[in-house]
Scaffold this active site. Structure first.
Site, mmCIF file in Angstrom:
data_model
loop_
_atom_site.group_PDB
_atom_site.id
_atom_site.type_symbol
_atom_site.label_atom_id
_atom_site.label_comp_id
_atom_site.label_asym_id
_atom_site.label_seq_id
_atom_site.Cartn_x
_atom_site.Cartn_y
_atom_site.Cartn_z
ATOM 1 N N CYS A 411 -2.584 -18.051 8.169
ATOM 2 C CA CYS A 411 -2.534 -18.582 6.815
ATOM 3 C C CYS A 411 -1.544 -19.733 6.641
ATOM 4 O O CYS A 411 -1.851 -20.723 5.983
ATOM 5 C CB CYS A 411 -2.237 -17.458 5.841
ATOM 6 S SG CYS A 411 -0.761 -16.526 6.276
ATOM 7 N N HIS A 455 1.099 -13.619 2.906
ATOM 8 C CA HIS A 455 0.033 -14.609 2.957
ATOM 9 C C HIS A 455 0.601 -15.947 2.473
ATOM 10 O O HIS A 455 1.679 -15.990 1.873
ATOM 11 C CB HIS A 455 -1.124 -14.143 2.056
ATOM 12 C CG HIS A 455 -2.389 -14.900 2.251
ATOM 13 N ND1 HIS A 455 -2.893 -15.216 3.493
ATOM 14 C CD2 HIS A 455 -3.293 -15.404 1.345
ATOM 15 C CE1 HIS A 455 -4.024 -15.876 3.353
ATOM 16 N NE2 HIS A 455 -4.284 -16.016 2.058
ATOM 17 N N ASP A 471 -7.466 -21.149 -1.389
ATOM 18 C CA ASP A 471 -7.011 -20.397 -0.214
ATOM 19 C C ASP A 471 -7.781 -20.882 1.004
ATOM 20 O O ASP A 471 -8.910 -20.457 1.250
ATOM 21 C CB ASP A 471 -7.237 -18.901 -0.438
ATOM 22 C CG ASP A 471 -6.609 -18.072 0.674
ATOM 23 O OD1 ASP A 471 -6.125 -18.671 1.658
ATOM 24 O OD2 ASP A 471 -6.605 -16.835 0.551
#
Lengths: 657, 285
Positions: A411, A455, A471
């Protein structure tokens, strides 16, 4: 116990055992030499009790001086190890050493009592390090045993060790009601009384407030609890569970930081639809960020809003905190100040040349921000980009290296690369770190978010819509976002074994949920009961506006209830049964009474036996034997006598003449 | 201790340290009640006392009587010294008696009290105390048993035992020296000297027989106050007379005692010795 009698071996064993049990949890926290010294001291005293080695006393000046020398050395070691700081850690080290030294010099009952009371205190110091349920249970056991050691010293040797243990269990058990009431209503002072020193040795895990690209995935596998969330009423769907932590604006090309906070008010939010109210129980992480869903529509006393409407604590989170806030998942944040716009577009000069060139080429094709975002996400989805928790190390420019060479990461890599692409293409963007998802615990209706749920994602400013969350990881690995990190660690083989056995997995999961649920309630109702909660309770009882005197009277009245209960428990409890020896002797007297020989109320066992011996010479031998055994059990130090007594009474069958 | 834990708990705002603090508080309350309950309902009764020489501990035989038929543990008995000076508020305790357990309704206990001077030693107030169950609290009660112990003077002195004195014997008009002072045999009673047992006659009869002497025999002697004049100090003289009594009894002599205001006719046996020692113990200083 008589005033000046030396300590018996049984008492020594008891006191050394309980002190050792109280020291044991501290052992890994102390410099290695201290636990070793403690064990040596305890061993020395025990061997001395059996006459194997000499003990330092008036007769053994040399050993006494040796002990003083060892003591001075140990204190020097403590001073050196803790750099002369007398904080919690050094205090425990000192206390442990002093108790060890005291063990060697255990001689009188007074030493015994001092050591036992210090053991209680040592138990308390353990709580300053851990308040988990297993620790609490263990230390409760140590407390009971310490009480049993005190009971052992004050009961005659005819009473067995387990009997002393049961007495201690009983005494602790009947103390619980008073303890609970005191805990709830005893007026707490807002601490700390003196500065709580920052002990450097305590390591706190958690999300850092900066992010460096190319560092290995460390949080990815830690199962530690980050925080728990209890929704008040409805809870949002799983895809909205983005817990925002630090919002990172500044970058030097490799490391991302939050940067300075703006002095102006945070931008206003326009919320639509449901507002979710929830209580977050955050574990200590040593930073200032407080996780919350976007977008916050309220704030809390524990913190204030930052320039990106993230929640920032007023002080470092060094102990677990609990706060209630409100968020809306359907919202707009339209305002962007010139300073924020500049910060959200800034890139370090000269960095990421290839990435900039790529973004420039996209921009010349179509400068619309929406199209740029889609192009970037399509790049991650189509090219051979892979999501992995163990990416190769990045040499040179990390963003260029990731986008054009390795193309494997997690991430942080995707979020940072995406934000750099956006900024290079002229779209204001920022990196947001935090946690995503969480495990729903149906037993106690809350979400558990672990460190492994950490994250990173991006937020971009689109002209008509305002700040929008994007995202990029979802583009390359949608299941990471929808299923959570667990699906990845499992697929990587770590948990394949359990995966094959669905039943075992389900069982494991529910056990884990049960355990976590217990931990949550524990930290919520026991550990989290503080000055504020107490005030809240008093307010709900209607006691908030009373004068101090009236309040004291109320509290005293409330406390007297369990006090009376305890007094009744102790004083009205049925008479203790006779001791085993007393039972056997009572049976003996019964059998004699049946043949007409009744013991006078004021006759001692030996006198009674002599009277029978005079009047009934045929019984003389047996009655005398039994009386002597009975005396031996109580006044001597022999357990074997008890067995003989029981046997002799069993065989005693007097007949009427 | 509890205060220390409370301060630590407040400073570190530590919930479990508070829990421990209040647990200890409640525990000490429970211990206090139990300590009190261990003692409540006990009665003390007297059984007897044996006379001792000054310097030896006096043994007061007492019985602890439980009116509630419970098991009770670990009692210590001490005597409270009579108050001597005004500013000494707490009377001193002395002596020691222990009773580890009462579980048959009664338990005998012997209170040993140190003695220093001859005469009556009234037991006076007795403290019975217990620290059961945890030793953190101390419950106590006072009794005043009507018991006193006669303390004999220390048998001590360097002067030689006055031997058989011929002048004395003649003055008493004894039937003469030699074997003919033996008058008759009588049954042995406790207290008779073993030296006076007539072993040959005893062997022929059922019990022991004792030679009954008449008048001043060869071992007849007088222990006189005036013979100790060289010692000067009256207490030393009393001790000397006591020492002579013991020595004479040990030697199997018949001896008489003559002290100011009292004269004991010559006799032998433990009962006689006790009479003599009693007279010496109670001699006004």
């Amino acid at each position: 116990m008589t005033a000046a009698a030396p300590l018996g071996r049984a008492q020594l064993w008891w006191v050394i055992a309980v002190v050792s049990l109280a020291v044991a949890p501290h052992a890994p926290r102390l410099p290695l030499a201290l636990p070793l010294c403690f064990v040596a001291f305890a061993g020395w005293r025990m061997l001395g009790a059996y006459g194997r080695v000499a003990l330092p006393d008036a007769a053994n000046r040399a050993l006494w001086w040796l002990l003083q020398g060892v003591a001075v050395l140990t204190f020097a070691l403590i001073y050196d190890h803790y750099q002369g700081q007398l904080g919690r850690d050094a205090g425990v080290a000192l206390l442990t050493t002093l108790l060890g030294l005291k063990l060697v010099e255990l001689r009188t009952p007074r030493d015994f009592y001092v050591t036992c009371l210090l053991t209680y205190f040592l138990v308390a110091t353990n709580f300053f390090f851990s308040q988990a349920i297993p620790t609490a249970l263990y230390l409760l056991g140590v407390t009971v045993l310490t009480t049993a050691a005190l009971a052992r010293a004050n009961t005659p040797p005819g009473v067995s060790g387990p009997a002393c243990g049961w007495l201690a269990v009983r005494m602790v058990a009947e103390s619980v009601p008073l303890m609970i009431v005191c805990f709830v209503i005893f007026p707490r002072l807002p601490g700390p009384l003196w500065g709580v020193p920052t002990d450097s040795s305590q390591a706190i895990t958690g999300l850092s407030d900066e992010m460096t690209i190319g560092r290995i995935a460390r949080l990815g596998t830690s199962d530690e609890v980050a925080f728990r969330v209890d929704f008040d009423g409805v809870r949002p769907r799983a895809r909205y569970l983005y817990w925002r932590g630090p919002v990172l604006w500044q970058t030097d090309g490799r490391t991302w930081r939050a940067g300075p906070q703006a002095l102006s008010e945070p931008p206003p939010v326009i919320a639509r639809g449901t507002r979710y109210r929830y209580e977050v129980s955050l574990e200590a992480h040593g930073q200032r960020w407080l996780p919350a869903l976007d977008a916050l529509t309220s704030t809390s006393a524990v913190g204030s809003l930052g320039r990106a409407r993230e929640l920032i604590s007023t002080q470092l989170v060094k102990r677990p905190v609990r706060y209630t806030v409100e968020s809306a998942v359907d919202y707009s944040i339209l305002e962007i100040s010139p300073a924020d716009r500049a910060a959200a577009l800034a890139l370090p000069p000269g960095a990421h040349p290839k990435t900039r060139a790529l973004a420039q080429s996209w921009r010349t094709r179509d400068p619309a921000p929406g199209v740029l975002i889609d192009t970037a996400l399509a790049l991650f989805a189509q090219d051979p980009f892979t999501y992995t928790l163990l990416p190769p190390l990045l040499k040179g420019d990390p963003i260029d290296g990731f986008l054009f060479a390795t193309r494997a990461g997690f991430c942080e890599h995707f979020a940072a690369a995406f934000v750099v692409l956006m900024r290079a293409a002229g779209v204001p963007a920022r990196v947001v770190t935090g946690y995503q998802g969480g495990e729903y615990n149906s037993l106690s209706d809350y979400f558990l978010v672990r460190q492994s749920d950490a994250h990173a994602w991006a937020e971009v400013y689109l002209a008509p819509r305002g700040w929008v969350r994007v995202d990029p990881t979802a583009a390359v690995a949608p299941e990471r976002v929808s299923l959570g990190i667990g699906s990845f660690t499992e697929r990587d083989g770590a948990l394949r074994l359990l995966d094959d056995k669905g039943m075992a997995m389900a069982l494991w999961r529910s056990t884990r949920q049960l355990w976590d649920s217990a931990n949550y309630q524990w930290s919520r109702w026991v550990l989290g009961y503080d000055v504020e909660r107490q005030r809240g309770l008093l307010e709900s009882l209607g006691l908030q506006d009373l004068s101090p005197a009236a309040l004291a009277a109320w509290l005293g009245g409330l406390m007297s209830v369990p006090l009376v209960v305890l007094a009744l428990l102790v004083l009205r409890s049925p008479a203790p049964r006779k001791t085993p020896a007393g039972r056997a002797y009572a049976r003996f007297c019964q059998r004699l009474a049946r043949v007409g020989l009744v013991r006078a109320p004021h006759e001692g066992p030996l006198e009674f036996a002599e009277r029978i011996a005079l009047t009934h010479p045929d019984l003389a031998l047996q009655t005398r034997h039994i009386a002597q055994l009975y005396a031996l059990v109580h006044y001597g130090d022999r357990g074997a006598a008890l067995h003989g007594l029981v046997q002799a009474v069993r065989d005693f069958r007097p007949r009427r003449r | 201790m509890i205060g220390l834990v409370l301060i630590g708990a407040t400073n570190y705002d530590n919930a479990l340290a508070f829990v421990l603090c209040f647990l200890l508080l409640a525990l000490s309350f429970s211990a206090m009640l139990r300590t009190w309950r261990n003692l409540a309902g006990l009665a003390l009764e007297t059984r007897g006392v044996r006379s001792v020489y000054a310097g030896q501990p006096a043994c007061f035989e007492l019985t602890l009587h439980d009116t509630q038929q419970r098991v009770r543990y670990s009692f210590v008995l001490r005597r409270l010294q009579p108050k001597k000076s005004l500013w000494w508020w707490r009377p001193k305790r002395e002596g020691h008696g222990e009773c580890p357990v009462i579980d048959t309704g009664t338990a005998p206990v012997t209170l040993h009290v140190p003695t220093h001077q001859r005469g009556w030693l009234a037991l006076g107030r007795v403290e019975i105390a217990s620290r059961y169950p945890l030793g953190l609290f101390h419950s106590w009660a006072y009794f005043r048993p009507e018991l006193r112990c006669l303390v004999y003077p220390v048998p001590r002195g360097a002067l030689a035992l006055p031997g058989a004195d011929f002048a004395d014997r003649h003055a008493q008009g004894s039937a003469g020296a030699g074997m003919d002072d033996f008058a008759e045999l009588r049954a042995y009673v406790v207290g008779d000297s073993l030296r006076s047992v007539h072993w040959k006659a005893s062997a022929r009869s059922e019990g022991l027989l004792v030679k009954k002497m008449q008048g001043g025999g060869p071992g007849d002697c007088w222990l006189r106050w005036r013979d100790t004049a060289s010692l000067g100090d009256p207490e030393a003289r009393i001790s000397q007379l006591a020492g002579w009594s013991v020595a004479a009894e040990r030697a199997g002599l018949r001896y008489g005692l003559e002290i100011p205001g009292l004269e004991l006719a010559p006799d032998a046996g433990l009962a006689h010795r006790e009479r003599a020692l009693r007279a010496l113990a109670l001699l006004p200083a």
